[in-house]
Each structure stands twice: as structure tokens, then as C-alpha cells.
Design a protein around this motif. Sequence first.
Motif, short mmCIF file in Angstrom:
data_model
loop_
_atom_site.label_atom_id
_atom_site.label_comp_id
_atom_site.label_asym_id
_atom_site.label_seq_id
_atom_site.Cartn_x
_atom_site.Cartn_y
_atom_site.Cartn_z
N SER A 260 1.21 22.77 63.04
CA SER A 260 1.79 23.86 64.11
C SER A 260 0.89 24.04 65.04
CB SER A 260 2.62 25.08 63.59
OG SER A 260 3.70 24.44 62.97
N VAL A 269 4.39 24.02 69.20
CA VAL A 269 4.84 22.43 68.81
C VAL A 269 4.74 22.73 67.08
CG1 VAL A 269 4.32 19.99 68.43
CG2 VAL A 269 3.78 21.22 70.58
N HIS A 270 5.79 22.25 66.49
CA HIS A 270 5.88 22.36 65.17
C HIS A 270 5.41 21.15 64.46
CE1 HIS A 270 8.33 26.20 64.36
NE2 HIS A 270 8.97 25.92 65.74
N CYS A 273 6.34 17.29 64.61
CA CYS A 273 7.15 17.05 65.90
C CYS A 273 6.49 15.81 66.73
CB CYS A 273 6.84 18.13 66.92
SG CYS A 273 7.54 17.91 68.59
N THR A 292 9.43 18.23 71.97
CA THR A 292 9.75 19.62 71.55
C THR A 292 11.38 20.00 71.68
OG1 THR A 292 8.94 20.60 73.35
CG2 THR A 292 7.74 20.68 71.65
N GLU A 293 12.16 20.61 70.97
CA GLU A 293 13.47 21.01 71.12
C GLU A 293 13.42 22.20 72.01
OE1 GLU A 293 14.79 20.59 67.11
OE2 GLU A 293 14.56 18.39 67.19
N THR A 294 13.01 22.20 73.17
CA THR A 294 13.41 23.75 73.95
C THR A 294 14.26 23.76 74.75
OG1 THR A 294 11.36 22.89 75.47
CG2 THR A 294 10.74 24.42 73.83
N SER A 300 6.68 18.75 76.95
CA SER A 300 5.58 19.57 76.54
C SER A 300 4.23 19.01 76.28
CB SER A 300 5.88 20.61 75.29
OG SER A 300 7.12 21.00 75.20
#
Length: 449
Positions: A260, A269-270, A273, A292-294, A300
Motif C-alpha cells: 500500500s 494506492v492499495h 492495485c 485507483t477507485e476514487t 493517480s
Amino acid sequence: MTSEEEVAELFCCGICEDLMLAPITLVCCGRSFCKECLRLWIKTNAQQGGIPRCPGGCTKKVPFRLPQHSIALRKAMEQLVPERLANRIKEAAEEEIDETDCLGGFKAWGDIAASRDILYGSSIIVRQGSPGIVLGNCDDGCHLTVKFDEREDGSELCVNVVPEALMLPLPGGFRLHQKVVALYELLLNSDMKVPLGSVGHIIGSLGGDRVTVLFEPAKLLFGDHSIPEYPVSVNIREVAAQRLLVGGFSIAQRVQASMSLVVGNRVVVHAGCRGTVLAEFSDTRLTVVFETETEESSPSCFNVLPLEILPWCDLPAHLPAGSPVRALQHLMSPCAILVHAGTKGTILGGVDPALVFVAFENGPAVAAAVSTLEQLSDEKESEAEEKLLEKSETVAPDIGSSDLSSIDVEPPSDEETPNSATEAGNNGFACAVSTPINSARVTAVLSAD
Ligand SMILES: [Zn+2]
Ligand SMILES: [Zn+2]
């Protein structure tokens, strides 16, 4: 008091025995000569079929591409023997014969490249695209004498070639037939594009800053369909020589975060990802765009260290992302975090056909060989759990002796940049590729199963 005569002798060229004009100091022995004297020396020796050696008598080879002239020597002469130098410059200008224009419009001492393979008999002695330097016209009136940087036969001699076999070098230092990669998605028109990372080779130049690239067929998209290979004129800044970047990654390679990534105290960022390598940011970092799922849905981009990413590839069909697994053996990370046999985890992504990236419960994310994992299905779960728990009691105490000490443990680096401040081990997500330990013992556990 030293006479002007004596001072002038200090600045005497060993070839023309007069004051040096555009003095060049050779690296072989440190002696200095006029630039034009050296060029004439090199050309005469080369055209007589030899390899030019130092005119100072040190017998070392003289470089065809001469160093810049010495400003310090020139200024010293301007200060100490100004009148003699002025006379010398005047004389030289009167004597000067302009020999820079050569056949085919090339310039003497100018850079060129071979526009085609150059043959001697039936063997190629100079490859198409090889760079070189023109020495001048040949006495026969139809050839130019050229020193190529490299010859296929290893010879260091010059080659006499017809002007048609030569071309001006391509812009950007590129070579004909060099493999290049697209640094951006190149839009050709409304529905044709060359995707980022497409590989092709250079087939020519249209002058200015543009080169013509033949991209590999499947990579050139026409809408959704690929079309046969097609030459595309690109700016030299839109492509780069194909090569491996820091960490062995390449441009447009699909990757995943190996841990992460944290900026401040926020995970941005996990682990697991997915992302794409966009460029080499520095000698140690790569620019990666992560999916990323933002909420703000903006891409990103982070400049990451190679250890912060792993290659990404499709997962094996039987282990889709999100499937629960269990470690069949103890797994070891470079940060010395142990994943015990029996630990449950979740598949994040594939690394290569035999390696998957797994987030283990209460522990690190680890790239583990598919063979070290067991896929969990509901009915199997409770039974397997009991068996492994039984065994782990006999295995666990022994770990950490000789097996661990043989593995290089790198402490997390303290390096920080404004772009990506990540710290391995900060929150338990730290790791790269795991090493199964004590394989003999693990086999025993497996066979007991
Ligand atoms: Zn001279
Ligand atoms: Zn020398």
C-alpha cells in the motif's frame, strides 16, 4: 626576461611548426596541435590505408572525432603573442582552400549514417544506419572517405563509399531500424491511434524533428480493429529507444502495487492495485498511473520505487481475483515477515503465469507461487484448517534459524520525495516476492495431507 620569440615557441604546433590555430590537446600524451593540421594528418593517413596515430610520436591512435579546441591556450596566445597570432590568422585566411563541401552535398568532418548496407565482396562490412564521419572526397572523384563508428568485420579502417550510400543522421540521435516505443498514445486522426507502449522501428526521417516509424501491426488501432503495419511520422519526443527501465520494467508495462502506498497518513494506492508504467522519472523511480477507485476519478500518477510495484499479468483461470486461498507452506518475504502455513488470504492479481499476488489475513501482501497455495472452497475449508493447525505446531518453532539468516533482509528506506512518500512495513503491508522456506519440511507436511 624571455623574448617574444621564446614565448611563441611554447605555442608551436608540432605539425606546421607555427603558432597553433584552434589548438587541440590530444588525450593520448597531452600534446597540442592546430585543428586543421590534425584533420589533414588524420585524412592523409586514413586515405593512405592506415590508422592515424598521434603526430606527437606517442604511437597511440588519434580519435576521428577531435575534442573541442583549448580556450585557455588560445587566450594565452592572445595575451602573450598578440601580434604574431594576428599575423598567423591573416596568413591562414589567405591560404585557406575551402574543402568542406563534398560529393552528394555532404560536409567534410560532418556526421553521417549509412543509408543502406555497405558490402565488400559478398559480405556486409557496414550495417544500414551505422553512424560515421566524412573525411572528404576520394581522389577518384566519385567516392567519399568515411570513418564508420563500427564495422561488421571489426576493422578500424576507413571505407570509400558512393554518396548514395550515405544519409544525414536522424534527429534525436536515433538510428535507422532502431527499435522504439511510443511514449504517449499517438492520435493519427479521429479514429486511428497508436497506443502507448507500441513498439516499432525507425524507417526514415522527414526532416526537422520528425522520424518515420513502422509500428508493429497489432498495435496500430483502427477503431477497435488492428490494421496492417503502417508508417507513422512522429515527433522525436513521442518515442524512445526500446530498453529496460530501472527495476527491469518497460514503458506501458502493466504492473500492480506491491504494497500500500501512503502519502502522509493516507493510503493512496492499495496493494494489488493495477497500474501502467508511463516513464522513467529518475535513476531510481518510475512514473506509474494507478487505476485507483476514487470518487474524483482522476488518474493517480505516482513516482514509485521499483520495489513498490510488481509486474501484472492475467491470473490462472482457476484463481480469479478475490478468490480465497490458504498457504500450503511457510512463506518468507524479503522484509522477513513470515506467512505461516495455513494462513488464509485473498488473491489480488497475477505476477507471472506461476506467481500470484496474495493479501494474507493480518499480514503482508505477498507474491506467492501458485503451487504454494490451496484454493479454498466452503466445504473443504474446515477440514483443511484442522489438519494444517495440527501440523503447524510441529513446524513453527524451528523457523528463524539458519533458513532466515541466509536471506538478504533490506531495511525499509527512509528516502522520501514529495511525489510518493511510502514506507514499507508502516502498516503491515510490506513485501515483494516470497521465498518458501524449508522445503523438505513442507514436503513432509504436504505428504501427511
Ligand atoms: Zn599546425
Ligand atoms: Zn600522443
